[in-house]
Design a protein around this motif. Structure first.
Motif, short mmCIF file in Angstrom:
data_model
loop_
_atom_site.label_atom_id
_atom_site.label_comp_id
_atom_site.label_asym_id
_atom_site.label_seq_id
_atom_site.Cartn_x
_atom_site.Cartn_y
_atom_site.Cartn_z
N LEU A 270 0.83 -1.21 0.00
CA LEU A 270 0.00 0.00 0.00
C LEU A 270 0.86 1.26 0.00
N LEU A 271 1.96 1.23 0.73
CA LEU A 271 2.89 2.36 0.76
C LEU A 271 3.44 2.64 -0.64
N LEU A 272 3.84 1.57 -1.34
CA LEU A 272 4.36 1.75 -2.70
C LEU A 272 3.28 2.33 -3.61
N GLY A 273 2.08 1.78 -3.55
CA GLY A 273 0.99 2.24 -4.40
C GLY A 273 0.59 3.68 -4.12
N ARG A 274 0.60 4.04 -2.87
CA ARG A 274 0.21 5.41 -2.48
C ARG A 274 1.13 6.46 -3.06
N GLN A 275 2.39 6.11 -3.30
CA GLN A 275 3.35 7.07 -3.86
C GLN A 275 3.07 7.36 -5.33
N GLY A 276 2.38 6.46 -6.02
CA GLY A 276 1.92 6.73 -7.37
C GLY A 276 2.90 6.46 -8.50
N SER A 277 4.08 5.93 -8.20
CA SER A 277 5.06 5.72 -9.27
C SER A 277 5.05 4.31 -9.83
N VAL A 278 4.57 3.34 -9.04
CA VAL A 278 4.49 1.96 -9.51
C VAL A 278 3.17 1.34 -9.08
N ARG A 279 2.76 0.35 -9.84
CA ARG A 279 1.64 -0.52 -9.48
C ARG A 279 2.21 -1.91 -9.35
N THR A 280 1.79 -2.64 -8.34
CA THR A 280 2.39 -3.94 -8.08
C THR A 280 1.36 -5.06 -8.06
N LYS A 281 1.86 -6.25 -8.32
CA LYS A 281 1.15 -7.50 -8.07
C LYS A 281 2.08 -8.29 -7.16
N THR A 282 1.58 -8.69 -6.01
CA THR A 282 2.44 -9.35 -5.03
C THR A 282 2.08 -10.82 -4.91
N LEU A 283 3.12 -11.63 -4.88
CA LEU A 283 2.97 -13.08 -4.74
C LEU A 283 3.62 -13.50 -3.44
N LYS A 284 2.94 -14.34 -2.68
CA LYS A 284 3.56 -14.93 -1.50
C LYS A 284 4.36 -16.13 -1.98
N ALA A 285 5.62 -16.20 -1.59
CA ALA A 285 6.51 -17.24 -2.11
C ALA A 285 6.86 -18.25 -1.00
N PHE A 286 7.02 -19.50 -1.42
CA PHE A 286 7.41 -20.57 -0.51
C PHE A 286 8.78 -21.08 -0.91
N PRO A 287 9.78 -20.97 -0.04
CA PRO A 287 11.11 -21.47 -0.38
C PRO A 287 11.08 -23.00 -0.53
N GLU A 288 12.13 -23.53 -1.11
CA GLU A 288 12.16 -24.96 -1.43
C GLU A 288 11.84 -25.87 -0.24
N PRO A 289 12.39 -25.63 0.96
CA PRO A 289 12.04 -26.53 2.07
C PRO A 289 10.54 -26.53 2.37
N ALA A 290 9.91 -25.36 2.31
CA ALA A 290 8.46 -25.30 2.54
C ALA A 290 7.70 -25.99 1.41
N TYR A 291 8.15 -25.78 0.20
CA TYR A 291 7.55 -26.46 -0.95
C TYR A 291 7.58 -27.98 -0.75
N ARG A 292 8.76 -28.48 -0.36
CA ARG A 292 8.90 -29.92 -0.16
C ARG A 292 7.99 -30.43 0.94
N ALA A 293 7.89 -29.67 2.04
CA ALA A 293 7.03 -30.07 3.15
C ALA A 293 5.56 -30.07 2.74
N ILE A 294 5.16 -29.09 1.96
CA ILE A 294 3.77 -29.02 1.50
C ILE A 294 3.45 -30.21 0.61
N ILE A 295 4.33 -30.50 -0.34
CA ILE A 295 4.11 -31.63 -1.23
C ILE A 295 4.11 -32.94 -0.45
N GLU A 296 5.03 -33.08 0.48
CA GLU A 296 5.10 -34.31 1.29
C GLU A 296 3.84 -34.50 2.10
N SER A 297 3.23 -33.41 2.55
CA SER A 297 2.03 -33.52 3.38
C SER A 297 0.82 -34.05 2.61
N LEU A 298 0.93 -34.08 1.29
CA LEU A 298 -0.18 -34.60 0.48
C LEU A 298 -0.32 -36.12 0.63
N GLY A 299 0.74 -36.75 1.09
CA GLY A 299 0.69 -38.20 1.32
C GLY A 299 1.11 -39.04 0.17
#
Length: 97
Positions: free
Chosen positions: A68-97
């Motif tokens: 919101l701070l970036l957008g309020r300044q008016g110079s850029v518009r953003t799309k934000t993605l929440k990212a999962f590092p490889e260890p979290a990715y592996r844990a999520i996939i492993e949890s599928l069984g």
């Protein structure tokens, strides 16, 4: 900390004042650090997006506040993605069984 990827495009205002972009970037970095986060990487890109910012924040609320701070300044518009590092990715996939 959680990792986020922000895909940014300069607005018309941002493109007109692109020479000031490094100063705005330094101010954004300082603001994020004051919120407890940190920049990991910034890339200027060619194609659909002008900039790619990888950053860490303590939680989603801080990431939202930063976006919101970036957008309020008016110079850029953003799309934000929440990212999962490889260890979290592996844990999520492993949890599928």
């Amino acid at each position: 900390m959680t990792t986020y990827v922000a895909l940014a495009n300069w607005t018309e205002q941002g493109a007109r004042t692109v020479a000031d972009s490094p100063r705005r970037l330094d101010a954004a970095r300082k603001s994020l650090e004051e919120m407890g986060g940190r920049f990991v990487s910034l890339l200027m890109t060619m194609g659909e997006h002008d900039l790619v910012l990888v950053y860490e924040a303590p939680d989603d609320a801080v990431a939202a506040r930063f976006t919101l701070l970036l957008g309020r300044q008016g110079s850029v518009r953003t799309k934000t993605l929440k990212a999962f590092p490889e260890p979290a990715y592996r844990a999520i996939i492993e949890s599928l069984g």
